[in-house]
Design an enzyme around this catalytic site. Structure first.
Site, PDB file in Angstrom:
ATOM      1  N   ASP A   8       0.811  -1.217   0.000  1.00 15.60           N
ATOM      2  CA  ASP A   8       0.000   0.000   0.000  1.00 15.60           C
ATOM      3  C   ASP A   8       0.851   1.276   0.000  1.00 15.60           C
ATOM      4  O   ASP A   8       1.611   1.532   0.929  1.00 15.60           O
ATOM      5  CB  ASP A   8      -0.891   0.040   1.238  1.00 15.60           C
ATOM      6  CG  ASP A   8      -1.705  -1.225   1.423  1.00 15.60           C
ATOM      7  OD1 ASP A   8      -1.120  -2.327   1.314  1.00 15.60           O
ATOM      8  OD2 ASP A   8      -2.900  -1.129   1.711  1.00 15.60           O
ATOM      9  N   GLU A  39      -3.872   1.993  -2.855  1.00 13.85           N
ATOM     10  CA  GLU A  39      -5.048   2.199  -2.017  1.00 13.85           C
ATOM     11  C   GLU A  39      -5.059   3.498  -1.193  1.00 13.85           C
ATOM     12  O   GLU A  39      -6.104   4.126  -1.047  1.00 13.85           O
ATOM     13  CB  GLU A  39      -5.157   0.981  -1.086  1.00 13.85           C
ATOM     14  CG  GLU A  39      -5.970   1.125   0.154  1.00 13.85           C
ATOM     15  CD  GLU A  39      -7.460   0.988  -0.091  1.00 13.85           C
ATOM     16  OE1 GLU A  39      -7.890   1.031  -1.241  1.00 13.85           O
ATOM     17  OE2 GLU A  39      -8.187   0.857   0.897  1.00 13.85           O
ATOM     18  N   ASN A  40      -3.910   3.904  -0.676  1.00 13.34           N
ATOM     19  CA  ASN A  40      -3.859   5.075   0.208  1.00 13.34           C
ATOM     20  C   ASN A  40      -2.925   6.164  -0.304  1.00 13.34           C
ATOM     21  O   ASN A  40      -2.418   6.964   0.476  1.00 13.34           O
ATOM     22  CB  ASN A  40      -3.411   4.655   1.610  1.00 13.34           C
ATOM     23  CG  ASN A  40      -4.292   3.593   2.221  1.00 13.34           C
ATOM     24  OD1 ASN A  40      -3.838   2.486   2.496  1.00 13.34           O
ATOM     25  ND2 ASN A  40      -5.565   3.898   2.431  1.00 13.34           N
ATOM     26  N   HIS A  68     -10.901   1.442   0.025  1.00  8.55           N
ATOM     27  CA  HIS A  68     -10.981   2.889  -0.210  1.00  8.55           C
ATOM     28  C   HIS A  68     -10.907   3.220  -1.705  1.00  8.55           C
ATOM     29  O   HIS A  68     -10.526   4.331  -2.077  1.00  8.55           O
ATOM     30  CB  HIS A  68      -9.844   3.612   0.520  1.00  8.55           C
ATOM     31  CG  HIS A  68      -9.939   3.540   2.009  1.00  8.55           C
ATOM     32  ND1 HIS A  68     -10.897   4.219   2.720  1.00  8.55           N
ATOM     33  CD2 HIS A  68      -9.194   2.852   2.919  1.00  8.55           C
ATOM     34  CE1 HIS A  68     -10.745   3.968   4.022  1.00  8.55           C
ATOM     35  NE2 HIS A  68      -9.716   3.138   4.162  1.00  8.55           N
ATOM     36  N   HIS A 154      -6.882  -8.126  -0.061  1.00  4.68           N
ATOM     37  CA  HIS A 154      -6.898  -6.892   0.726  1.00  4.68           C
ATOM     38  C   HIS A 154      -7.786  -7.141   1.945  1.00  4.68           C
ATOM     39  O   HIS A 154      -9.019  -7.082   1.849  1.00  4.68           O
ATOM     40  CB  HIS A 154      -7.428  -5.748  -0.136  1.00  4.68           C
ATOM     41  CG  HIS A 154      -7.114  -4.384   0.372  1.00  4.68           C
ATOM     42  ND1 HIS A 154      -5.870  -3.809   0.250  1.00  4.68           N
ATOM     43  CD2 HIS A 154      -7.881  -3.478   1.015  1.00  4.68           C
ATOM     44  CE1 HIS A 154      -5.884  -2.595   0.771  1.00  4.68           C
ATOM     45  NE2 HIS A 154      -7.099  -2.374   1.256  1.00  4.68           N
ATOM     46  N   HIS A 179      -3.380  -4.086   3.003  1.00  2.00           N
ATOM     47  CA  HIS A 179      -4.369  -3.394   3.828  1.00  2.00           C
ATOM     48  C   HIS A 179      -3.875  -3.048   5.229  1.00  2.00           C
ATOM     49  O   HIS A 179      -4.189  -1.982   5.747  1.00  2.00           O
ATOM     50  CB  HIS A 179      -5.667  -4.203   3.943  1.00  2.00           C
ATOM     51  CG  HIS A 179      -6.735  -3.535   4.764  1.00  2.00           C
ATOM     52  ND1 HIS A 179      -7.296  -2.311   4.413  1.00  2.00           N
ATOM     53  CD2 HIS A 179      -7.351  -3.899   5.923  1.00  2.00           C
ATOM     54  CE1 HIS A 179      -8.219  -1.977   5.311  1.00  2.00           C
ATOM     55  NE2 HIS A 179      -8.254  -2.912   6.238  1.00  2.00           N
ATOM     56  N   HIS A 181      -0.704  -2.674   6.341  1.00  2.01           N
ATOM     57  CA  HIS A 181       0.439  -1.743   6.309  1.00  2.01           C
ATOM     58  C   HIS A 181       1.654  -2.203   7.111  1.00  2.01           C
ATOM     59  O   HIS A 181       2.627  -1.455   7.222  1.00  2.01           O
ATOM     60  CB  HIS A 181       0.029  -0.342   6.800  1.00  2.01           C
ATOM     61  CG  HIS A 181      -0.908   0.361   5.908  1.00  2.01           C
ATOM     62  ND1 HIS A 181      -1.072   1.739   5.924  1.00  2.01           N
ATOM     63  CD2 HIS A 181      -1.759  -0.085   4.943  1.00  2.01           C
ATOM     64  CE1 HIS A 181      -1.983   2.096   5.031  1.00  2.01           C
ATOM     65  NE2 HIS A 181      -2.412   1.000   4.429  1.00  2.01           N
TER      66      HIS A 181
END
Length: 270
Positions: A8, A39-40, A68, A154, A179, A181
């Site tokens: 991520d 994703e982030n 997300h 995820h 997901h 991290h």
């Protein structure tokens, strides 16, 4: 085939780690295919079209998303026109984009990339990830229509991620969790030739609480009361993920190695 999967991407620091390092790695490691979980990447919540373009230009062949996926509104339109960005297979049925697709790697070899969302401890109930992945894997068998198969699971629970790995063993070249991290220390090759790691970690600043500046998460843990919004940490970022080599005939993994470059984690790589 030489494959790199990056965990991520978290905020500005994570984007910088990828855009500054990935072009060099593609050349030095002679990578055939690169998947990045984005994703982030935009303010710690979702991925904007502009930031997706930057990751693709840096050398990502595919970007996967997650729960997300559409926090950044422009992704709703961008994903419909950009096949190299994948949202989860078992997301809302009305969601634009696709959750699995066959891509072309260096030398014309075909790679299936699929992503699914876990159900355990997630904030909303998603459709069954196992049946969604089963259909995709049956459509593009490893060693047949696809020389390599990559699955991004995820999910929150390591048990669900590990179950996914065993469910896909013999059908995927790599099953990797995203997901949470935090990189796990369980990189291995399962009995039927599927490389597996429970979580690839994040590309971001590890002097943080899973990529966010420490003060607000600590306040909430200590007092149970929010005061400010979470803000991505923006100091030196670690590039985190997994490196995998596969056999082109069978699609089976022959090697897996964690990747940790720069930042605060100990350097590791192939």
């Amino acid at each position: 085939m030489k494959i790199l999967f990056l965990g991520d991407v978290m905020g500005r620091a994570g984007r910088a780690a990828v855009t500054e390092t990935l072009p060099r790695l593609r050349d030095e490691w002679r990578l055939d295919f690169v998947v990045v979980n984005g994703e982030n990447a935009t303010s710690g919540a979702g991925l904007s079209a502009a930031h997706a373009k930057a990751l693709l230009e840096a050398g990502a062949d595919v970007i996967t998303l997650g729960d997300h996926a559409f926090d950044q509104r422009d992704m709703l339109q961008f994903i419909a026109s950009e096949p190299r960005v994948l949202r989860p297979l078992n997301f809302a049925k009305a969601a634009p984009g696709q959750g699995a697709r066959l891509f072309e790697a260096r030398g014309g070899r075909k790679v299936l990339v699929a992503q699914a969302l876990g159900q355990v401890f997630m904030k909303r109930p998603f459709d069954d990830p196992f049946s969604a992945l089963d259909a995709a894997l049956k459509s593009y068998p490893r060693g047949g229509l696809a020389q390599a198969v990559i699955v991004d699971i995820h999910a929150e629970a390591t048990s669900e991620k590990m179950a996914t790995g065993h469910f896909c063993d013999g059908r995927a070249s790599l099953v990797v969790g995203t997901h949470t991290h935090v990189p796990t220390a369980d990189a291995m090759i399962l009995p039927r030739g599927t490389a597996y790691q429970s979580d690839a970690g994040m590309c971001g600043d590890y002097n943080s609480v899973i990529g966010m500046q420490k003060e607000e998460p600590l306040r909430r843990f200590l007092t149970g009361m929010p005061k400010e919004r979470f803000t991505p940490a923006d100091e030196a970022a670690t590039l985190s993920g997994v490196y995998v080599e596969t056999d082109d005939r069978s699609g089976a993994a022959t090697r897996i190695a964690p990747v940790r470059l720069g930042g605060r984690l100990q350097d590791a790589g192939p």
